[in-house]
Motif scaffolding. Structure first.
Motif, short mmCIF file in Angstrom:
data_model
loop_
_atom_site.label_atom_id
_atom_site.label_comp_id
_atom_site.label_asym_id
_atom_site.label_seq_id
_atom_site.Cartn_x
_atom_site.Cartn_y
_atom_site.Cartn_z
N HIS A 1 -21.19 55.07 2.47
CA HIS A 1 -22.49 54.93 1.79
C HIS A 1 -22.34 55.36 0.34
N GLY A 2 -23.36 55.02 -0.45
CA GLY A 2 -23.39 55.52 -1.82
C GLY A 2 -22.20 55.06 -2.65
N ASP B 1 -31.16 49.99 7.45
CA ASP B 1 -30.46 51.10 6.79
C ASP B 1 -31.31 52.38 6.82
N HIS B 2 -30.65 53.50 6.86
CA HIS B 2 -31.29 54.83 6.80
C HIS B 2 -32.65 54.88 7.50
N HIS C 1 -21.20 50.33 1.35
CA HIS C 1 -22.63 50.13 1.02
C HIS C 1 -22.90 50.24 -0.47
N HIS D 1 -25.51 58.98 -2.81
CA HIS D 1 -26.43 57.88 -3.13
C HIS D 1 -26.85 57.92 -4.59
#
Ligand code: G3H
Ligand code: ZN
Length: 269
Positions: free
Chosen positions: A215-216, A80-81, A237, A181
């Protein structure tokens, strides 16, 4: 064993999403894996650069591989990221199924150039690997934030998304559609929720036709999550909510079972 791409294709066809949960230790890995096996649904385990630094890149890859093979269960692993090509290549070589290559803080043209280079390099290591690119601003840090960000300026536009997907040849896209996030304190208390721009999700999906990741997602309104999935989100996510559950579980266990861990002061000699 079914592949990650097949799992995503099937989810897209059925109009459902696959859960992606970040882990940073064996406790969270076991919690995610056992929840997925209880529910009998495929699952993606995520480890960001910081989480990989703590877990060990090859160690988390070995643990997930062992769960997948010994339990014959569709559990996949995402880097991830990932902010550099070197770190992405290290994860690909270790056997990760998916890389989120995130240079979204760069200007669009530079983001496109670096992401395209990453896609090409990673496919030479593992041709079947999925590479995700990210545009827009969803902030960073799966933690509790004191103040809310102004998300309006960083939203992904459908035109940028289309250009980004066409020029990078990514397999999945992470857009900014009202998500962010981490969580605000009011979200942890359940008083407020993140809200998503469903029409933006629908238009970006129509314009790009790639798998899309939200995401987030911790603290998102349940109805918005359902509508986002119906509009084209295939992976969701979650990290902060896992960390909160870890903290609450640990606090509860330490306070209710002191004899498990209480260290008595040494008796005077
Ligand atoms: O990549 C990780 C996720 O986007 C987690 O976001 O901490 O808000 O759940 P979250
Ligand atoms: Zn994320």
């Amino acid at each position: 064993m079914v592949t990650l791409r097949e799992v995503l294709k099937q989810a897209e066809t059925e109009g459902v999403a696959i859960g992606h949960f970040n882990v940073s230790d064996l406790i969270t890995l076991k919690a995610v894996f056992e929840s997925a096996t209880d529910q009998n649904v495929p699952v993606i385990v995520g480890a960001s650069e910081g989480e990989r630094q703590f877990l060990g890149v090859r160690q988390i890859a070995a643990m997930v591989k062992s769960l997948r093979e010994e339990c014959d269960f569709p559990v996949f692993l995402n880097a991830d990221h990932t902010h550099s090509l070197a770190s992405a290549m290290e994860a690909a070589k270790a056997g990760f199924d998916w890389i989120v290559f995130d240079v979204s803080t760069l200007p669009l043209e530079e983001n496109i150039r670096q992401t395209r280079t990453a896609v090409e390099a990673l496919k030479t290591i593992r041709p079947e690997i999925l590479v995700e690119g990210e545009i827009g601003d969803i902030g960073s840090g799966s933690e509790i934030h004191d103040t809310a960000r102004d998300l309006r300026k960083g939203l992904t536009t459908p035109a940028e998304a289309r250009q980004f997907v066409e020029e990078t040849r990514i397999g999945t896209l992470a857009p900014a559609v009202g998500n962010m996030h981490g969580m605000l304190k009011s979200m942890v208390a359940g008083d407020t929720k993140k809200r998503l721009d469903i029409e933006r999700i629908r238009t970006i999906k129509e314009q790009t036709r790639v798998f899309m990741t939200l995401h987030g997602a911790s603290g998102t309104d349940d109805g918005d999550l359902r509508r986002a999935i119906a509009a084209g989100i295939t992976v969701v996510h979650i990290n902060t909510e896992v960390r909160i559950a870890w903290r609450r579980g640990l606090d509860r266990a330490l306070s209710t079972q002191p004899n498990e861990l209480l260290i008595e002061p040494a008796a005077p000699s």
